[in-house]
Design a protein around this motif. Structure first.
Motif, PDB file in Angstrom:
ATOM      1  N   SER A 181       0.839  -1.209   0.000  1.00 14.53           N
ATOM      2  CA  SER A 181       0.000   0.000   0.000  1.00 14.53           C
ATOM      3  C   SER A 181       0.866   1.248   0.000  1.00 14.53           C
ATOM      4  O   SER A 181       0.546   2.236  -0.675  1.00 14.53           O
ATOM      5  N   SER A 209      -5.978  -4.343   0.396  1.00 10.68           N
ATOM      6  CA  SER A 209      -4.786  -3.509   0.178  1.00 10.68           C
ATOM      7  C   SER A 209      -4.701  -3.158  -1.311  1.00 10.68           C
ATOM      8  O   SER A 209      -5.641  -2.555  -1.835  1.00 10.68           O
ATOM      9  N   MET A 212      -7.598  -2.933  -4.122  1.00  2.32           N
ATOM     10  CA  MET A 212      -8.647  -1.911  -4.061  1.00  2.32           C
ATOM     11  C   MET A 212      -8.095  -0.489  -4.151  1.00  2.32           C
ATOM     12  O   MET A 212      -8.795   0.477  -3.882  1.00  2.32           O
ATOM     13  N   GLU A 213      -6.803  -0.363  -4.484  1.00  2.14           N
ATOM     14  CA  GLU A 213      -6.184   0.966  -4.464  1.00  2.14           C
ATOM     15  C   GLU A 213      -5.909   1.513  -5.867  1.00  2.14           C
ATOM     16  O   GLU A 213      -5.173   2.486  -6.016  1.00  2.14           O
TER      17      GLU A 213
END
Lengths: 280, 257
Positions: A181, A209, A212-213
């Protein structure tokens, strides 16, 4: 297990007939959705999508070859392999089995390639390697992708496919969620593009982590995407969940992915997204 | 104590909870509610307080003291709104250059249909990413159970301090036992194997300090913890390399170079 598809997808197999004649003695695969059995060469010619629309799980290397310009993939970090940092019983044998089943040394393959001539850093997780679990070496390889992308000022495309953090590495795998992340954030601060593609399955520590970023988050049809396992949720709530629970369609409807993209259309969509962001 | 005894001690209902630490160490606590998106999560308490004379942002996970309270706080398992409230408070802290102190005690993020619908994964991911990149001093205090991603969401800090009998783990020993040994009763063995004690975490560099529990919950306990925290926070104030240093803190786990 029946997969609830929102629509019947356009399919190369249906439009153009069989992709090829089955080779003699060739492996056949039975679709978990419609139970139709097809030979591997037919599926291979159709992005491993069944005629019913079911997207088979595929290995990391197969996926990369399917998407990038032929011959453009340069692998990196091949030498980074898992070790057994907390001497967890049975981990060594698990790794041995994972290597056999996937033909890979880790649950992720990373490197650089071009898509329609546009350079991109990429990582693809392999569901056949311990269900793509996130261990220290997995996290290290993914972090290095983002760090090199920062150095070379390149976008990143990542295909996630993971049951979550690898418990055999204890806390050190949990730390990979923070490490990756951190790398995604630094890459983002350089105003570089990260496209995350969620494939079957994307759950636990990986969905919580880097998966989904992404600036853009795509999902393959019929993938299981969520945080807690379905059985854990059912045990907790003491109720059966709907069969659409934690599918691509479910997370799409709740606003967590930009688009559901069929594998046969992925290369085109990725190229267009890259074009938008690289000004070509 | 064996590892599993530590797990049980960490979960004990008689241990001080986050609100006890807040009221005994900090002054003038003002609680803020809501994520400004969907709702207010009872499991996560957050707001402003003074540590000595330093204004700080506090974010804690509270399990609750009695049955009713535990229900309203979903037994200390935050929903996505809780993490989104935490993210909001972290951003506010950064805007006003206030240090962030988190007090963590959770068996894990809440598992439920609603939590999944509202994006538990995204909420935790956002919390980790926000916290790891903060430019202000951050300190995480693990007072009981540190359950997986739900705990990590508030522990991507410059330093992590663990109570002597707190535990920090990628999965609960019961969960690990039922998956790997097909028997939740093997939890004790799983706890041993997972290396989840404070000493283990210190050895891996996952934690920087272990807080002794000799007089847990006494005025002396809180006052000594307070002065340690104050010293640590003061040493980080005014620095402009905290985000990078924090990145390197996490970068080192499983580093190949």
């Amino acid at each position: 297990m029946a997969i609830n598809f929102p629509y019947r997808p356009k399919n190369e197999l249906e439009r153009h007939g069989r992709g090829g004649e089955p080779r003699h003695g060739e492996k056949e695969l039975t679709c978990p959705n419609c139970h139709r059995t097809l030979s591997e060469s037919i599926l291979e010619n159709n992005y491993y999508i069944c005629s019913c629309g079911y997207h088979y799980r595929i290995g990391a290397r197969t996926r990369i070859e399917m998407i990038v310009d032929p011959g453009s993939f340069e692998e990196m970090s091949e030498s980074i392999k898992p070790n057994d940092p907390i001497s967890f019983p049975g981990y060594g044998e698990k790794l041995e089995k994972a290597r056999r089943e996937s033909g890979e040394e880790e649950a992720v393959v990373t490197g650089k390639a071009t898509i329609g001539g546009i350079e991109v850093m990429l990582f693809a997780m392999d569901p056949f390697f311990m269900m793509g679990s996130l261990g220290s070496a997995t996290g290290e390889k993914i972090t290095l992708v983002f760090e090199r992308a920062i150095e070379e000022h390149l976008p990143v495309i990542g295909w996630s496919s993971s049951g979550g953090a690898r418990m055999q590495e204890g806390l050190l795998s949990l730390m990979q969620m923070a490490k990756t992340s951190g790398a995604v954030k630094r890459h983002s601060e350089e105003r570089l593009l990260y496209i995350s593609v969620l494939t079957d399955p994307t759950t636990g520590g990986v969905s919580a982590s880097y998966a989904m970023e992404g600036d853009v988050i795509l999902a393959e049809p019929g993938a299981t995407i969520g945080f807690a396992g379905k059985r854990v949720v059912e045990a907790m709530t003491k109720e059966k969940t709907d069969r659409s629970f934690q599918t691509s369609r479910f997370v799409f409807e709740h606003g967590f992915v930009d688009s559901i993209v069929e594998r046969s259309d992925e290369r085109r969509i990725l190229y267009e997204l890259l074009s938008f962001h690289t000004g070509r | 104590m064996t590892s599993y005894e530590k797990v049980k001690a960490a979960r004990s209902e008689s241990r001080p909870g986050a609100l006890d630490y807040i009221s005994n160490i900090f002054s003038s606590f003002i609680e803020f509610h809501g994520d400004r998106k969907f709702g207010d999560d009872g499991a996560i308490v957050g707001g402003l307080a003074y540590l000595g004379d330093i204004p700080v942002t506090l974010i804690g996970i509270e399990r609750g003291k009695n049955t009713l309270e535990r229900i309203s706080r979903s037994f200390g398992s935050p929903n996505p709104e809780g993490y989104r409230k935490a993210v909001r408070l972290m951003r506010e802290a950064e805007k006003f250059s206030r240090p962030v102190i988190t007090i963590v005690d959770t068996s894990g993020a809440y598992c439920g249909v609603g939590a999944e619908e509202r994006g538990q994964s995204e909420a935790i991911a956002e919390s980790i990413t926000t916290m790891i990149g903060l430019s202000v001093p951050t300190l995480a205090l693990l007072i009981g159970e540190g359950g997986s991603g739900g705990a990590l969401a508030l522990m991507a800090a410059s330093e992590v301090w663990m109570l002597e009998n707190s535990v920090y783990s990628v999965i609960s020993p019961e969960g690990c036992a039922s998956i790997l040994f097909k028997d939740a009763k093997e939890a004790s063995k799983a706890a041993e194997n997972l290396k989840l004690t404070a000493e283990d975490a210190l050895e891996f560099g996952v934690a920087e300090k272990i807080i002794p529990e000799d007089n847990l919950g006494s005025p002396e306990f809180y006052s000594s913890l307070k002065s340690m925290m104050e010293g640590k926070i003061r040493s980080m104030m005014g620095r402009d390399d905290l985000a990078y240093e924090r990145y390197l803190r996490f970068r080192k786990f499983g580093e190949s170079r």
